[in-house]
Enzyme design. Structure first.
Site, mmCIF file in Angstrom:
data_model
loop_
_atom_site.group_PDB
_atom_site.id
_atom_site.type_symbol
_atom_site.label_atom_id
_atom_site.label_comp_id
_atom_site.label_asym_id
_atom_site.label_seq_id
_atom_site.Cartn_x
_atom_site.Cartn_y
_atom_site.Cartn_z
ATOM 1 C CG ASN A 146 -0.382 -0.078 2.497
ATOM 2 O OD1 ASN A 146 0.708 -0.638 2.661
ATOM 3 N ND2 ASN A 146 -1.015 0.490 3.496
ATOM 4 C CD GLU A 244 5.014 -0.106 12.776
ATOM 5 O OE1 GLU A 244 3.835 -0.141 13.166
ATOM 6 O OE2 GLU A 244 5.859 0.659 13.252
ATOM 7 C CB CYS A 278 -1.932 0.269 8.342
ATOM 8 S SG CYS A 278 -0.777 1.620 8.534
HETATM 9 P P1 NAD Z 1 0.593 -9.247 3.600
HETATM 10 O O1 NAD Z 1 0.785 -9.604 5.020
HETATM 11 O O2 NAD Z 1 -0.224 -10.150 2.740
HETATM 12 O O3 NAD Z 1 1.995 -9.112 2.852
HETATM 13 C C1 NAD Z 1 2.998 -8.258 3.314
HETATM 14 C C2 NAD Z 1 4.351 -8.766 2.870
HETATM 15 O O4 NAD Z 1 4.594 -10.013 3.513
HETATM 16 C C3 NAD Z 1 4.469 -9.016 1.367
HETATM 17 O O5 NAD Z 1 5.748 -8.590 0.925
HETATM 18 C C4 NAD Z 1 4.376 -10.523 1.271
HETATM 19 O O6 NAD Z 1 5.045 -11.056 0.148
HETATM 20 C C5 NAD Z 1 5.058 -10.951 2.551
HETATM 21 N N1 NAD Z 1 4.719 -12.300 3.014
HETATM 22 C C6 NAD Z 1 3.568 -12.988 2.842
HETATM 23 N N2 NAD Z 1 3.666 -14.222 3.422
HETATM 24 C C7 NAD Z 1 4.893 -14.289 3.978
HETATM 25 C C8 NAD Z 1 5.589 -15.288 4.717
HETATM 26 N N3 NAD Z 1 5.030 -16.466 5.004
HETATM 27 N N4 NAD Z 1 6.844 -15.024 5.132
HETATM 28 C C9 NAD Z 1 7.423 -13.820 4.855
HETATM 29 N N5 NAD Z 1 6.819 -12.856 4.144
HETATM 30 C C10 NAD Z 1 5.564 -13.072 3.726
HETATM 31 O O7 NAD Z 1 -0.008 -7.771 3.590
HETATM 32 P P2 NAD Z 1 -0.541 -6.893 2.378
HETATM 33 O O8 NAD Z 1 -1.837 -7.436 1.881
HETATM 34 O O9 NAD Z 1 0.557 -6.647 1.389
HETATM 35 O O10 NAD Z 1 -0.800 -5.509 3.131
HETATM 36 C C11 NAD Z 1 -1.931 -5.265 3.877
HETATM 37 C C12 NAD Z 1 -1.682 -5.413 5.366
HETATM 38 O O11 NAD Z 1 -0.579 -4.656 5.787
HETATM 39 C C13 NAD Z 1 -2.861 -4.907 6.180
HETATM 40 O O12 NAD Z 1 -3.168 -5.821 7.186
HETATM 41 C C14 NAD Z 1 -2.350 -3.618 6.765
HETATM 42 O O13 NAD Z 1 -2.970 -3.212 7.944
HETATM 43 C C15 NAD Z 1 -0.916 -3.921 6.965
HETATM 44 N N6 NAD Z 1 -0.174 -2.664 7.047
HETATM 45 C C16 NAD Z 1 0.261 -2.248 8.281
HETATM 46 C C17 NAD Z 1 0.941 -1.037 8.406
HETATM 47 C C18 NAD Z 1 1.451 -0.540 9.740
HETATM 48 O O14 NAD Z 1 2.271 0.356 9.760
HETATM 49 N N7 NAD Z 1 1.015 -1.078 10.854
HETATM 50 C C19 NAD Z 1 1.180 -0.256 7.271
HETATM 51 C C20 NAD Z 1 0.710 -0.706 6.042
HETATM 52 C C21 NAD Z 1 0.044 -1.917 5.941
#
Ligand code: NAD
Length: 475
Positions: A146, A244, A278
């Site tokens: 995002n 995060e 988020c």
């Molecule tokens: P996601 O958890 O699906 O993916 C995030 C990253 O993790 C990607 O690069 C993905 O390839 C990687 N990933 C997936 N499975 C993995 C594994 N088993 N091991 C290691 N890496 C893995 O999230 P998304 O759909 O890309 O983003 C949305 C989420 O991110 C929402 O829940 C949102 O709240 C959160 N988010 C949090 C913040 C914050 O600062 N707290 C900021 C932005 C987004």
């Protein structure tokens, strides 16, 4: 496109991963679907580079970081364009993300110059104790789709200037902007291996990165369940982690709230980046005396928002990035409707013409939302806001806190004392009172409860890439 490993564009895996334009599903580019050899090469490059980088005077690291920021600014139009194409967000906002990330790099660089160790005045003759900090080592950054550059910069800007090296694994949905950023490292003149990027599916290479014996820290932003998995794998080798994670942030509007302030702030903050944000406002609790007026004003403001292809830069909201994210938000609308909520506006996928092939969801307001509805309980990550009324302030606070998440919260009240009292009771890492101004680089950001572990930005963000060491000196 290839990976960026040890200062070279290279790929060991011959497999490719397609990056699609979320507006119409067309192919934007192909990147490396990295495998274990790519992980090994990137981590090894970062581990070798660390041996020299950790001894590089902080002044030199600071100068390089400033050059990197300058290069990002120079390239902001082209990196922003990549980002807009792969994410669908309006172009101006994407270019802004690059420039603001450059600003964060400069902030971290300046703050790094002020980092200090200390020695306590023990007053024992012939003895001193030095308390110092050392860089952690190789850091793996794993980031979501995002805000790919902002969320990488939160980590990279602190890690590199403190003397760590990094392997960055961007989201499979939006890897192109991170690869474009890697080119800025070349222009700035960083030593090979200090910053590396490998693309691929998290589920395929995530465990190998997180469990790698040469990696010291995992800095992750993403979903709460992905974070729990990563924390579990990282714990087996006691790696340092910053997480995060997801959010489901509440806003409370007291009876003395200024609606002219609250409504635009909530509309802006609830629908920014098509709700793929988020710490967006996900649910609102409004005092019953303001409820109908608030709903009406929210409806009017929301109906002014426009949908379109972000790259054209003539809209407020672009498409959602993929079907999974869209389906989750849409299900929450259906769930609320089936439980008796009132859809004030939106609620439909827009189709036809330029909308036909993308996941365009109309900005949606759900009134009479109740606690058993998903919109008030689960993270939406889409352009949908739930609205409920309350009569009793204590009950509203209790409801706002009845969530496993604790990323952000919002309070609106003319009475600053009351606003502060409520803010102190809300279980969230950041609370905004009376408006939602942009966040500062110099203050910490992070979540309570299942929204994360640790803090990014500010001096705390820098400290998170160091380990304290105590040296006892006898002379
Ligand atoms: P996601 O958890 O699906 O993916 C995030 C990253 O993790 C990607 O690069 C993905 O390839 C990687 N990933 C997936 N499975 C993995 C594994 N088993 N091991 C290691 N890496 C893995 O999230 P998304 O759909 O890309 O983003 C949305 C989420 O991110 C929402 O829940 C949102 O709240 C959160 N988010 C949090 C913040 C914050 O600062 N707290 C900021 C932005 C987004």
């Amino acid at each position: 496109m290839k990976n960026y490993i040890n200062g070279e564009w290279t790929a060991f895996s011959q497999e490719e991963m397609h990056v699609l334009n979320p507006v119409d599903g067309s192919l934007l580019n192909s990147v490396c679907r990295s495998g274990l050899e790519d992980v090994e090469a990137a981590v090894n490059a970062a581990a070798i580079a660390f041996e020299t980088w950790k001894k590089t005077p902080i002044q030199e690291r600071v100068q390089l970081q400033k050059k990197l920021a300058a290069s990002m600014r120079k390239q902001s139009a082209s990196i922003g364009r990549q980002l807009s194409l792969e994410l669908g967000r309006p172009l101006t906002a994407c270019i802004h993300e690059i420039n603001r990330s450059a600003e964060l790099l400069e902030y971290y660089a300046e703050e790094a110059l002020r980092m200090k160790g200390y020695f306590p005045l023990t007053n024992v003759e012939g003895e001193k104790v030095l308390v110092t900090r050392e860089p952690l080592g190789v850091v793996v950054s794993i980031t979501p789709f995002n805000y790919p550059i902002t969320l990488l910069t939160f980590k990279m800007g602190a890690a590199l200037v403190m003397g760590c090296t990094m392997v960055s694994k961007p989201s499979e949905d939006t890897p192109l902007s991170t690869l474009a950023l890697a080119a800025c490292f070349e222009e700035a003149g960083y030593p090979a291996g200090v910053f590396n990027v490998i693309t691929g599916y998290g589920k395929e290479i995530g465990d190998a990165l997180v469990s790698h014996p040469k990696v010291t820290k995992i800095a992750f932003t993403g979903g709460t369940s992905t974070g729990a998995h990563i924390a579990g794998v990282a714990a087996r080798t006691h790696k340092r982690i910053t997480l995060e994670l997801g959010g489901q942030s509440p806003a409370i509007l007291c009876e003395d709230a200024d609606l002219d302030m609250a409504v635009p702030a909530i509309v802006k903050h609830g629908f920014a980046n098509t709700g793929q944000f988020c710490y967006r406002v996900n649910r609102v609790y409004v005092h019953e005396s303001l409820y109908e007026q608030f709903c009406q004003k929210m409806k009017e403001a929301t109906e002014k928002l426009t949908l379109g292809a972000g790259i054209e830069d003539n809209c407020d909201l672009g498409p959602m990035v993929n079907e999974k994210i869209f389906a989750n938000a849409f299900q929450q609308i259906e769930d609320a409707q089936s439980k008796g909520a009132r859809i004030l506006t939106g609620g439909k996928r827009r189709t036809g013409g330029i909308y036909e092939k993308g996941f365009f969801l109309e900005p949606t307001l759900i009134a009479e939302a109740s606690p058993e509805m998903k919109i008030m309980r689960e993270e939406t990550f889409g352009p949908v806001i739930g609205i409920a009324s309350f009569t009793n302030e204590a009950a509203a606070i209790q409801e706002a806190n009845a969530s496993p998440y604790g990323l952000a919260a919002y309070v609106f009240s003319h009475n600053i004392g009351r606003g502060l009292r409520i803010a102190e009771q809300l279980q969230a890492g950041s609370v905004w009172v009376n408006n939602i101004q942009r966040s500062y680089h110099s203050v910490p950001f992070g979540g309570m409860k299942q929204s994360g572990i640790g803090r990014e930005k500010g001096i705390h963000g820098l400290e998170a890439y160091t380990e304290l060491k105590t040296i006892y000196l006898n002379y």
